[in-house]
Scaffold this motif. Structure first.
Motif, PDB file in Angstrom:
ATOM      1  N   LEU A   1       0.853  -1.260   0.060  1.00  0.00           N
ATOM      2  CA  LEU A   1       0.120  -0.115   0.065  1.00  0.00           C
ATOM      3  C   LEU A   1       0.865   1.360   0.139  1.00  0.00           C
ATOM      4  N   SER A   2       1.991   1.338   0.729  1.00  0.00           N
ATOM      5  CA  SER A   2       2.846   2.303   0.764  1.00  0.00           C
ATOM      6  C   SER A   2       3.417   2.587  -0.767  1.00  0.00           C
ATOM      7  N   LEU A   3       3.738   1.409  -1.584  1.00  0.00           N
ATOM      8  CA  LEU A   3       4.365   1.500  -3.006  1.00  0.00           C
ATOM      9  C   LEU A   3       3.129   2.296  -3.554  1.00  0.00           C
ATOM     10  N   ALA A   4       1.877   1.855  -3.559  1.00  0.00           N
ATOM     11  CA  ALA A   4       0.788   2.418  -4.306  1.00  0.00           C
ATOM     12  C   ALA A   4       0.611   3.826  -3.841  1.00  0.00           C
ATOM     13  N   ILE A   5       0.727   4.022  -2.777  1.00  0.00           N
ATOM     14  CA  ILE A   5       0.588   5.540  -2.460  1.00  0.00           C
ATOM     15  C   ILE A   5       1.758   6.502  -2.803  1.00  0.00           C
TER      16      ILE A   5
END
Length: 517
Positions: A348-352
């Motif tokens: 999710l951090s990568l997506a953000i």
């Protein structure tokens, strides 16, 4: 003699061993980060063209793959202390040559020698953790290893930009030499020098090793050449790459069918589903690392016009979140060891990170707009890679030789996928920049009123300092530069949409998978 005789049991030696592990990991990630970030000034100081520098990168990766594949074989014949000592001395020699180089050939020789000595530092550091007997102290070794990874990754851009901005680019290599000398000293006090019996030593395979060397170099060379000849020689480069991949597959299949003690226990490793999945995850992480190592400097310098020192400082600050993430993770993991939450938070951090980068305006502020996105990138690096490391090797730690081979294969894949990531970013950005440039360039014509207004406005500014005709030429050159910057900016944004999608897919997959809980 059994494997227990390799254990480091005294508390004093264990502390020195932890320091050695930290230093070796720090060297690996510092050298990779600093040299990647400082590619442009190093090329300028040594008179090396981008094409030649790409060849140097391919040569280093090829040498690294060969040396990583032979690490355990060498350790079984020299012992850990002699192996680490010799590796450090060779690495220092290569770094000194690079620091003094003023030509392409000297830089190439220095980097190849650095690869011979230092390619296995990360593999060696992780395997050295297993010299601590099974106990809570072994987990402390894993924490020290991850801390070296985080500190090296975060520090590299800052130290590189500081060295270059002070007009002392060679200090990049002197920093590495200084840390390597310290590791040489600490290893003396903690590493064993004994070797296993002859019957337990792995066999060497000269013919297969030549196949590995040839196929690795051919694949890396094809990737490197695609940066320049992708469109003109696409077919021949594809054929070379496919042939190299076929030979690599033959190499690993041959080791899997080997009846003796193979160079790498491929059959054992491939039969472990958790390990195979973990290497796949690692490969994806290194692919993203390669992409970001190329895209972030291109975005901040080429597309947004920030200075070299500013880019290095804030890139380093962004990556510092990896250190913070590891500290938090280290406190949570002993109490709640489940891995799914870390995987989910990491992807999710990568997506953000990808989404926030796609929302950047061309005039973005590096602190308020870019830095928050870079912080999420650092969180992704640490949460996913550290969690993958814990899960991947859980079922192959029963035997130190198998564990060492598992680390070697994983790091061979790391070298390859890092190169694939850099190549993908280079070729893909050339393509997307060209597409956007073609669209933007249609607006640069005398019939477009907005173009005329901008040309007149910029020309009027230059006219205060030069003649009217020269002012028009300077204004036209400025517009051409702005169009190029905007095309590069839009091309990079295309990549970040794919990073955003990859983060979402990764989060979904990790939330439903049951193999790595």
């Amino acid at each position: 003699m059994n494997e227990k005789s390799w254990f480091v049991t005294t508390s004093g030696k264990q502390r020195m061993l932890l320091l050695t592990i930290f230093l070796l990991t720090l060297i690996e990630f510092l050298q990779a980060g600093m040299i990647a970030f400082s590619a442009s000034p190093i090329m300028g100081e040594t008179g090396t063209s981008p094409e030649e520098y790409g060849f140097i990168t391919a040569a280093y990766a090829c040498v690294a793959i060969i040396m990583i594949s032979k690490q355990r074989w060498i350790v079984e014949r020299t012992g850990w202390r002699r192996y680490i000592w010799c590796s450090i001395l060779v690495f220092i020699t290569g770094a000194a040559i690079c620091a003094k180089s003023d030509s392409y050939h000297e830089l190439l020789m220095g980097r190849v020698i650095m690869g011979i000595g230092g390619a296995s530092f990360m593999t060696g550091a992780r395997v050295l953790v297993n010299l601590i007997p099974p106990s809570p102290k072994r987990f402390a070794g894993i924490k020290v290893f991850a801390t070296g990874l985080a500190v090296g990754t975060a520090s590299a851009p800052f130290l590189a930009s500081l060295s270059v901005s002070e007009d002392t680019w060679s200090s990049i290599f002197y920093i590495l030499i200084g840390i390597a000398c310290l590791a040489f000293i600490t290893s003396y006090f903690c590493l064993p020098d004994n070797t296993p019996p002859e019957k337990l030593k792995s066999d060497t395979h000269p013919f297969l090793l030549m196949l590995l060397a040839g196929s690795a170099f051919a694949l890396l060379w094809a990737l490197q050449r695609s940066n320049y000849d992708f469109y003109s020689d696409f077919i021949i480069l594809t054929i070379i790459a496919l042939m190299a991949i076929s030979v690599l597959i033959y190499f690993f299949r041959s080791l899997a069918k080997y009846n003796g003690v193979p160079l790498l226990m491929v059959s054992t490793l491939l039969s472990n589903k958790r390990y195979v999945a973990g290497v796949g995850l690692f490969s994806f992480c290194y692919l993203v690392l390669g992409l970001n190592n190329y895209l972030i400097p291109q975005l901040l310098e080429s597309a947004m016009g920030f200075s070299w020192s500013t880019t290095g400082i804030w890139h380093a600050v962004g990556l510092s979140s990896a250190v913070i993430a590891w500290i938090i993770m280290g406190k949570i993991m002993p109490k709640r060891p489940g891995s799914k939450k870390f995987f989910l938070a990491g992807f999710l951090s990568l997506a953000i990170y990808g989404y926030m980068m796609t929302r950047l305006p061309p005039s973005a502020n590096i602190i308020t707009d870019v830095l928050p996105a870079l912080l999420f990138n650092g969180v992704f690096i640490m949460l996913v890679m550290a969690t993958t490391a814990v899960q991947t090797f859980r079922e192959v730690q029963h035997n130190e030789t198998v564990f060492s081979h598992a680390q070697q294969v994983k790091n061979m894949a790391a070298q390859l996928f890092m190169a694939i990531g850099i190549t993908t970013a280079t070729v893909g950005l050339q393509w997307r920049t060209t597409v956007h440039y073609a669209v933007l360039n249609t607006r640069v014509n005398v019939a477009d009123p907005r173009y005329q207004n901008v040309l007149e406005s910029v020309s009027s500014i230059y006219e205060k300092h030069t003649s009217s005709s020269r002012a028009d030429s300077m204004a036209l050159a400025w517009i051409a530069q702005v169009v190029k910057q905007q095309a590069t900016f839009l091309g990079i944004m295309d990549f970040y949409w794919w990073i955003f999608i990859a983060g979402i897919i990764g989060a979904v997959v990790m939330s439903v998978q049951k193999l790595m809980k």
